[in-house]
Design a protein around this motif. Structure first.
Motif, short mmCIF file in Angstrom:
data_model
loop_
_atom_site.label_atom_id
_atom_site.label_comp_id
_atom_site.label_asym_id
_atom_site.label_seq_id
_atom_site.Cartn_x
_atom_site.Cartn_y
_atom_site.Cartn_z
N GLU A 37 48.30 35.47 19.53
CA GLU A 37 49.04 35.82 20.74
C GLU A 37 48.72 34.89 21.92
OE1 GLU A 37 45.04 37.57 21.32
OE2 GLU A 37 46.33 37.28 19.60
N LYS A 38 47.68 34.09 21.79
CA LYS A 38 47.25 33.26 22.92
C LYS A 38 47.91 31.89 22.91
CE LYS A 38 42.82 35.36 23.93
NZ LYS A 38 41.46 35.09 24.40
N ASN A 39 48.12 31.36 24.12
CA ASN A 39 48.55 29.98 24.27
C ASN A 39 47.40 29.07 23.85
OD1 ASN A 39 51.13 30.51 25.44
ND2 ASN A 39 50.07 31.01 27.34
N LEU A 40 47.73 27.91 23.35
CA LEU A 40 46.72 26.98 22.86
C LEU A 40 46.65 25.77 23.78
CD1 LEU A 40 44.81 26.43 20.45
CD2 LEU A 40 46.73 25.30 19.33
N VAL A 41 45.43 25.37 24.14
CA VAL A 41 45.23 24.19 24.98
C VAL A 41 44.28 23.24 24.26
CG1 VAL A 41 44.40 23.30 27.19
CG2 VAL A 41 45.50 25.54 27.09
#
Length: 142
Positions: A51-55
């Motif tokens: 569910e998290k954005n990836l950086v």
């Protein structure tokens, strides 16, 4: 997101100040020194927190490196933005020196010169490019 910029451009600081840690998974280039290790950490992190954005907190200075990050992000269905922190060499050298003095993290000057030599600016052909004019956190020497 794929971060782009010199070591010492304060990419990690931008991430901390602009992105919500509750919704963002940061894969740090300072932790994973090789591309396979970096991508494995991204894969494991995404599997654990889909569910998290990836950086990708890395220098992202070559087409080849960015292509690997882009391929991974697209494989998992993420839209990609390159965040280019536009810092000049003189400022990056000063900020790296400050980081060494305050955090004990040493980045050899030769790494910055090599980055500059091999750097290829990100383009809209790769992904959306967000250009951030760097504001030095440390005044470069005159």
């Amino acid at each position: 997101y794929i971060m782009v910029g010199f070591p010492g451009a304060w990419k990690s600081s931008w991430i901390r100040s602009q992105l919500n840690p509750e919704t963002t998974l940061v894969i740090k280039g300072d932790t994973y020194k090789t591309l396979p290790a970096f991508l494995k950490a991204a894969e494991e992190g995404h599997a654990a927190h889909p569910e998290k954005n990836l950086v990708f907190d890395t220098t992202g200075g070559t087409l080849e490196r960015r292509a690997a990050y882009l391929a991974f992000a697209r494989k998992i269905g993420f839209a990609v933005k390159c965040v280019w922190i536009q810092t000049d060499l003189k400022t990056a050298l000063a900020q790296v020196k400050h980081r060494e003095a305050t955090e004990g993290v040493k980045v050899p000057a030769i790494a910055l010169y090599a980055y500059q030599k091999h750097f290829v600016a990100p383009t809209e052909d790769e992904c959306e490019v967000i250009k951030i004019a760097s504001v030095p956190l440390v005044a470069p020497p005159l």
